[in-house]
Design an enzyme around this catalytic site. Structure first.
Site, PDB file in Angstrom:
ATOM      1  N   HIS A 151       0.792  -1.233   0.000  1.00 18.17           N
ATOM      2  CA  HIS A 151       0.000   0.000   0.000  1.00 18.17           C
ATOM      3  C   HIS A 151       0.831   1.294   0.000  1.00 18.17           C
ATOM      4  O   HIS A 151       0.741   2.107  -0.911  1.00 18.17           O
ATOM      5  CB  HIS A 151      -0.884   0.053   1.253  1.00 18.17           C
ATOM      6  CG  HIS A 151      -1.758  -1.125   1.491  1.00 18.17           C
ATOM      7  ND1 HIS A 151      -2.935  -1.330   0.832  1.00 18.17           N
ATOM      8  CD2 HIS A 151      -1.629  -2.172   2.357  1.00 18.17           C
ATOM      9  CE1 HIS A 151      -3.518  -2.431   1.273  1.00 18.17           C
ATOM     10  NE2 HIS A 151      -2.738  -2.965   2.204  1.00 18.17           N
TER      11      HIS A 151
HETATM   12  C1  BDR Z   1      -3.000   0.632   5.424  1.00 17.70           C
HETATM   13  O1  BDR Z   1      -3.163   0.093   6.715  1.00 17.70           O
HETATM   14  C2  BDR Z   1      -1.931  -0.346   7.241  1.00 17.70           C
HETATM   15  O2  BDR Z   1      -2.060  -1.632   7.728  1.00 17.70           O
HETATM   16  C3  BDR Z   1      -0.922  -0.233   6.129  1.00 17.70           C
HETATM   17  O3  BDR Z   1       0.335   0.190   6.656  1.00 17.70           O
HETATM   18  C4  BDR Z   1      -1.511   0.802   5.200  1.00 17.70           C
HETATM   19  O4  BDR Z   1      -1.126   2.097   5.558  1.00 17.70           O
HETATM   20  C5  BDR Z   1      -3.689  -0.252   4.419  1.00 17.70           C
HETATM   21  O5  BDR Z   1      -5.051  -0.353   4.698  1.00 17.70           O
END
Ligand code: BDR
Ligand code: CA
Length: 313
Positions: A243
């Site tokens: 992400h």
């Molecule tokens: C987001 O949530 C976190 O677990 C990850 O680092 C990312 O920023 C994805 O939904």
């Protein structure tokens, strides 16, 4: 040569946050003014510690790391150890940090830095719940006209949610903060799940990180291998969405992404849909667009960019 862009990274590491930070530190067109930690994937004591460990892995003990808010504005903190492990940075065996944590609060650092730099100079890269940024905006709204851009990972429209059926983790954890940020009037660019679910790790992509042959590449291979096991086991897919590096990749190569300028409102009342990003993708209301909401990525170009940057260490 594009002009250097000054950024503050607001983050809750998090393996994918770590890859984002490392990519930024590898890039000579990005000037990392500081890293501000927030509670999110794991509690604040771990996210600030992890931020310092990542800087040291990058050989950048000179980067200033600040601790910010230890809980959302109004709700109880929700964490994600099931995804990121107990430390938030499970995977590689990194040494404890030796570099100091700055004594200034992250919210004060954000305000002072935006006010201290020229107008339109500072970009905020938000990789976790938006508590620090919202607190800064609430305390000093004069910073808003000075911000160049807020680029954040959070939310979803077509992909709906990853922590509830309706919400993405970063927005769900602090929906009231997200509502402040989306309504703030500064330019906001969003990397939602609609993008990141097309940016999946794979054995080949992790091997490419490992094959870089430097300590950063080795650590990133271990971080991403640990991180992907959750999605592979839970959803039966071949890899995990990487992400947060989408935010940094967008600054480096914006043409990798495409989307629409739309209105986004945040659900803060209904428990059923708490933290939902209600994006007016089809422009069915006359609400004013307040965000560039991405929905597509050149994922081959993305992983190639990350690998090339991490090879510079
Ligand atoms: C987001 O949530 C976190 O677990 C990850 O680092 C990312 O920023 C994805 O939904
Ligand atoms: Ca994150």
């Amino acid at each position: 040569m594009p002009r250097t862009r000054k950024i503050i990274i607001d983050t809750d590491p998090g393996q994918d946050d770590a890859v984002a930070i490392l990519t930024a530190l590898a890039s000579d067109t990005l000037d990392v003014l500081g890293i501000t930690a927030v509670a999110g994937n794991v509690p604040l004591a771990l996210t600030e510690r992890n931020s310092r460990m990542i800087c040291e892995l990058a050989g950048r003990a000179d980067i200033r790391v600040f601790a910010g808010c230890d809980r959302p504005l109004r709700r109880q903190l929700v964490t994600a150890e099931e995804v990121h492990g107990r430390t938030g940075l499970d995977g590689p065996d990194l040494p404890p940090p030796g570099m100091p944590l700055q004594s200034q609060h992250a919210v004060d650092f954000i305000i002072d830095t935006i006010r201290g730099e020229a107008e339109g100079e500072v970009t905020i890269c938000a990789l976790g719940p938006l508590t620090n940024l919202a607190a800064a905006i609430e305390r000093d709204r004069t910073i808003l006209s000075r911000i160049r851009e807020i680029v954040l990972m959070g939310g979803a429209y077509f992909e709906a949610g990853n922590v509830t059926p309706a919400a993405e983790f970063n927005i769900y954890v602090d929906p009231h903060a997200a509502a402040i940020v989306f309504a703030c009037g500064a330019p906001v660019t969003v990397m939602p799940l609609d993008v990141t679910h097309k940016a999946l790790t794979s054995p080949e992509r992790i091997e490419a990180f490992r094959s870089i042959g430097n300590p950063v590449g080795d650590a990133v291979a271990k971080l991403t291998a640990f991180f992907e096991r959750f999605d592979v086991e839970k959803y039966g897919i071949g890899g995990a969405p990487l992400h947060d590096p989408c935010v940094i990749a967008y600054l480096l190569q914006p043409e990798l992404f495409s989307g629409r300028s739309v209105n986004v409102e945040i659900e803060t009342s209904s428990e059923l849909t708490m933290g939902m990003t209600v994006a007016d993708w089809w422009r069915v209301t006359d609400r004013k667009p307040n965000a560039m909401f991405m929905n597509d990525i050149d994922d081959t170009g993305y992983f190639s960019l990350l690998t090339r940057k991490l090879a510079l260490f």
